[in-house]
Design an enzyme around this catalytic site. Structure first.
Site, mmCIF file in Angstrom:
data_model
loop_
_atom_site.group_PDB
_atom_site.id
_atom_site.type_symbol
_atom_site.label_atom_id
_atom_site.label_comp_id
_atom_site.label_asym_id
_atom_site.label_seq_id
_atom_site.Cartn_x
_atom_site.Cartn_y
_atom_site.Cartn_z
ATOM 1 N N ARG A 150 0.813 -1.218 0.000
ATOM 2 C CA ARG A 150 0.000 0.000 0.000
ATOM 3 C C ARG A 150 0.848 1.271 0.000
ATOM 4 O O ARG A 150 0.687 2.145 -0.849
ATOM 5 C CB ARG A 150 -0.908 0.019 1.230
ATOM 6 C CG ARG A 150 -1.962 -1.042 1.217
ATOM 7 C CD ARG A 150 -2.721 -1.046 2.548
ATOM 8 N NE ARG A 150 -3.503 -2.244 2.648
ATOM 9 C CZ ARG A 150 -3.014 -3.422 3.013
ATOM 10 N NH1 ARG A 150 -1.744 -3.546 3.343
ATOM 11 N NH2 ARG A 150 -3.784 -4.488 3.058
ATOM 12 N N ILE A 151 1.755 1.365 0.994
ATOM 13 C CA ILE A 151 2.509 2.623 1.139
ATOM 14 C C ILE A 151 3.527 2.784 0.010
ATOM 15 O O ILE A 151 3.636 3.852 -0.598
ATOM 16 C CB ILE A 151 3.205 2.687 2.521
ATOM 17 C CG1 ILE A 151 2.158 2.627 3.638
ATOM 18 C CG2 ILE A 151 4.041 3.965 2.644
ATOM 19 C CD1 ILE A 151 2.724 2.444 5.036
ATOM 20 N N ASP A 171 9.999 -6.387 -4.691
ATOM 21 C CA ASP A 171 8.972 -7.012 -3.872
ATOM 22 C C ASP A 171 8.671 -8.389 -4.468
ATOM 23 O O ASP A 171 7.786 -8.542 -5.301
ATOM 24 C CB ASP A 171 7.700 -6.146 -3.853
ATOM 25 C CG ASP A 171 6.674 -6.641 -2.837
ATOM 26 O OD1 ASP A 171 6.675 -7.859 -2.531
ATOM 27 O OD2 ASP A 171 5.873 -5.827 -2.347
ATOM 28 N N ASP A 258 12.193 7.217 10.609
ATOM 29 C CA ASP A 258 11.042 7.403 11.496
ATOM 30 C C ASP A 258 10.993 6.288 12.533
ATOM 31 O O ASP A 258 10.224 6.356 13.474
ATOM 32 C CB ASP A 258 9.749 7.407 10.663
ATOM 33 C CG ASP A 258 8.518 7.757 11.494
ATOM 34 O OD1 ASP A 258 8.587 8.765 12.229
ATOM 35 O OD2 ASP A 258 7.521 7.020 11.418
ATOM 36 N N GLU A 263 13.215 1.944 20.538
ATOM 37 C CA GLU A 263 12.345 3.128 20.656
ATOM 38 C C GLU A 263 11.811 3.212 22.078
ATOM 39 O O GLU A 263 11.374 2.185 22.604
ATOM 40 C CB GLU A 263 11.183 3.024 19.654
ATOM 41 C CG GLU A 263 11.659 3.102 18.211
ATOM 42 C CD GLU A 263 10.523 3.020 17.187
ATOM 43 O OE1 GLU A 263 9.346 3.207 17.564
ATOM 44 O OE2 GLU A 263 10.825 2.761 16.017
ATOM 45 N N HIS A 282 8.761 8.025 15.186
ATOM 46 C CA HIS A 282 7.719 7.077 14.768
ATOM 47 C C HIS A 282 6.371 7.800 14.602
ATOM 48 O O HIS A 282 5.336 7.374 15.126
ATOM 49 C CB HIS A 282 7.596 5.922 15.773
ATOM 50 C CG HIS A 282 7.063 4.659 15.166
ATOM 51 N ND1 HIS A 282 7.469 3.398 15.554
ATOM 52 C CD2 HIS A 282 6.138 4.456 14.187
ATOM 53 C CE1 HIS A 282 6.826 2.487 14.846
ATOM 54 N NE2 HIS A 282 6.007 3.110 14.009
ATOM 55 N N ALA A 285 2.627 8.086 10.762
ATOM 56 C CA ALA A 285 1.178 7.888 10.651
ATOM 57 C C ALA A 285 0.406 8.725 11.662
ATOM 58 O O ALA A 285 -0.821 8.639 11.735
ATOM 59 C CB ALA A 285 0.846 6.413 10.854
HETATM 60 P P1 NAD Z 1 1.609 -3.812 2.875
HETATM 61 O O1 NAD Z 1 1.343 -5.127 3.533
HETATM 62 O O2 NAD Z 1 0.548 -3.208 2.052
HETATM 63 O O3 NAD Z 1 2.941 -3.933 1.986
HETATM 64 C C1 NAD Z 1 4.075 -4.610 2.402
HETATM 65 C C2 NAD Z 1 4.767 -5.125 1.161
HETATM 66 O O4 NAD Z 1 6.026 -5.674 1.543
HETATM 67 C C3 NAD Z 1 4.002 -6.246 0.451
HETATM 68 O O5 NAD Z 1 3.764 -5.916 -0.893
HETATM 69 C C4 NAD Z 1 4.913 -7.459 0.579
HETATM 70 O O6 NAD Z 1 4.859 -8.323 -0.553
HETATM 71 C C5 NAD Z 1 6.270 -6.790 0.707
HETATM 72 N N1 NAD Z 1 7.284 -7.646 1.311
HETATM 73 C C6 NAD Z 1 7.137 -8.513 2.338
HETATM 74 N N2 NAD Z 1 8.326 -9.115 2.594
HETATM 75 C C7 NAD Z 1 9.213 -8.615 1.711
HETATM 76 C C8 NAD Z 1 10.578 -8.847 1.486
HETATM 77 N N3 NAD Z 1 11.275 -9.720 2.207
HETATM 78 N N4 NAD Z 1 11.185 -8.152 0.492
HETATM 79 C C9 NAD Z 1 10.492 -7.250 -0.259
HETATM 80 N N5 NAD Z 1 9.173 -7.012 -0.100
HETATM 81 C C10 NAD Z 1 8.550 -7.681 0.883
HETATM 82 O O7 NAD Z 1 2.050 -2.828 4.063
HETATM 83 P P2 NAD Z 1 2.051 -1.235 4.055
HETATM 84 O O8 NAD Z 1 0.731 -0.736 4.515
HETATM 85 O O9 NAD Z 1 2.613 -0.752 2.782
HETATM 86 O O10 NAD Z 1 3.092 -0.951 5.253
HETATM 87 C C11 NAD Z 1 4.437 -1.402 5.184
HETATM 88 C C12 NAD Z 1 5.062 -1.416 6.565
HETATM 89 O O11 NAD Z 1 5.189 -0.073 7.014
HETATM 90 C C13 NAD Z 1 4.175 -2.074 7.639
HETATM 91 O O12 NAD Z 1 4.438 -3.459 7.736
HETATM 92 C C14 NAD Z 1 4.554 -1.360 8.921
HETATM 93 O O13 NAD Z 1 5.527 -2.089 9.630
HETATM 94 C C15 NAD Z 1 5.158 -0.064 8.435
HETATM 95 N N6 NAD Z 1 4.362 1.111 8.850
HETATM 96 C C16 NAD Z 1 4.989 2.086 9.559
HETATM 97 C C17 NAD Z 1 4.289 3.215 9.954
HETATM 98 C C18 NAD Z 1 4.966 4.322 10.718
HETATM 99 O O14 NAD Z 1 4.315 5.015 11.477
HETATM 100 N N7 NAD Z 1 6.229 4.570 10.508
HETATM 101 C C19 NAD Z 1 2.937 3.327 9.638
HETATM 102 C C20 NAD Z 1 2.340 2.329 8.878
HETATM 103 C C21 NAD Z 1 3.055 1.223 8.490
#
Ligand code: NAD
Length: 335
Positions: A150-151, A171, A258, A263, A282, A285
């Site tokens: 997603r992100i 990915d 972040d 932490e 952190h 979000a």
């Molecule tokens: P998501 O599940 O939509 O996307 C994660 C992607 O990572 C997937 O497409 C998956 O196939 C890929 N992936 C998994 N293992 C992998 C690997 N070994 N190598 C390459 N790609 C791999 O998740 P998202 O919503 O995009 O969020 C990503 C991460 O960001 C979350 O897991 C969370 O830990 C982190 N996050 C941090 C904050 C913050 O406040 N800093 C906020 C939201 C999410």
């Protein structure tokens, strides 16, 4: 129904719970020893990131039906232990996508434009720094996305559309359907190519056994010397010691972080002394808009479970097949 909040949540979500006559208990602090006695009576738990729900806490949670994360990550819940006890675990996927993408983009711009250095210089009377041409443009540069969920995808879209950037991504788990959808503007590549060709690398993978230290000394050594690394996923994905070495020796140009291996960041973390980094606590979000969305979504999941409805984003769907939940017998068995 009793809802436990190890940390306070937004008033919009409290209003939703109040409307359904829930009894809300907010822990005075999110330490496990404070939460342990409170969890015994809780039917629902709304979880931010300040505490890890361990097997010990789950063991004590005799009436608990649902653990609802306000965010997307589940690394602070022992999902296996919860599943064993028949507790539904939900997370909040997608609600924070735009906020995190914007945060990363601002880090990219702050670092490229050298805003911290220039701001500091002006305040210290060094207006002549303008002749050093420190800022760089991001337009037309290459962004490498580690994780194209997603992100990663949202950030890639913004970089492509607003800054005409080349977007490459690593990915290996991406569904073929998604690859086809995006193939006109993103090129999926192997890790080595992504590391060596990108001007910016932004990490968006979950923290798992496979992704821990995914970016270590060897990976950092492949990056361009003027490249910038951004990590707004989880601290453990980047080996922080190796990153500090790479930043100190100017092996890479800068980093936006972040998230951290520990932490809150301890006062003696060498990152705090580096000029070529930008650090946020952190908060990617934690925009006003996003926390309200996250809290109301998390409260909705809890209320769905209380009402015998299947909530969104169940992390352990097998639990729904178990005796406790089959035929929506939730109320009878847990109250
Ligand atoms: P998501 O599940 O939509 O996307 C994660 C992607 O990572 C997937 O497409 C998956 O196939 C890929 N992936 C998994 N293992 C992998 C690997 N070994 N190598 C390459 N790609 C791999 O998740 P998202 O919503 O995009 O969020 C990503 C991460 O960001 C979350 O897991 C969370 O830990 C982190 N996050 C941090 C904050 C913050 O406040 N800093 C906020 C939201 C999410």
């Amino acid at each position: 129904m009793n809802v436990l909040l190890p940390q306070a949540i937004e008033p919009e979500a409290i209003a939703l719970l109040d409307r359904e006559n829930c009894t809300i208990t907010t822990a005075p602090d999110p330490k496990p020893e404070t939460v342990l006695p409170l969890i015994k009576d809780a039917h629902g738990l709304i979880l931010r990131t300040g505490i890890t729900i361990t097997p010990d806490l789950i063991e004590a949670a005799d009436r608990l039906m649902v653990i609802s994360r306000t965010g997307g990550g589940l690394d602070n819940v022992d999902v296996a232990a919860a599943s064993e006890k028949g507790i539904i675990v939900t997370s909040n996927l997608g609600v924070n996508t735009v906020s995190v993408a914007e945060h990363v983009l601002s880090m990219m711009l702050i670092l490229s434009k050298r805003l911290s250095t220039l701001d500091h210089a002006v305040r210290n009377g060094n207006f002549a720094i303008r002749y050093q041409n420190l800022p760089r443009d991001i337009n037309g540069k290459t962004i490498g996305l580690m994780g194209f969920g997603r992100i990663g995808c949202e950030l890639g879209k913004i970089c492509r559309q607003a800054f005409d950037m080349q977007v490459i991504a690593y990915d290996p788990y991406l569904a073929a359907e998604k690859k086809n959808e995006c193939h006109s503007w993103v090129r999926m590549v192997e890790l080595k190519e992504m590391l060596s060709k990108s001007d910016f690398i932004s990490i968006h993978v979950p923290l798992t056994d496979q992704t821990r230290d995914l970016v270590d000394e060897a990976e950092l050594s492949l990056m361009k010397s003027d490249a910038i690394l951004i990590n707004a996923s989880r601290g453990g994905v980047v080996n922080e010691t190796a990153l500090i070495k790479a930043l100190e020796s100017k092996k890479i140009a800068g980093a936006g972080l972040d998230v951290f291996s520990e932490e809150p960041v301890s006062g003696d973390n060498p990152l705090l002394k580096l000029e070529n980094v930008i650090l946020t606590p952190h908060t990617a979000a934690l925009t006003r808009e996003c926390v309200a969305r996250m809290a109301t979504e998390a409260a909705t999941c809890v209320l769905d479970v209380f009402a015998g409805r299947e909530p969104r984003n169940v992390a352990n769907p097998k639990v729904l097949e178990s005796g406790r939940w089959k035929h929506n017998r939730a109320f009878e068995s847990a109250v």
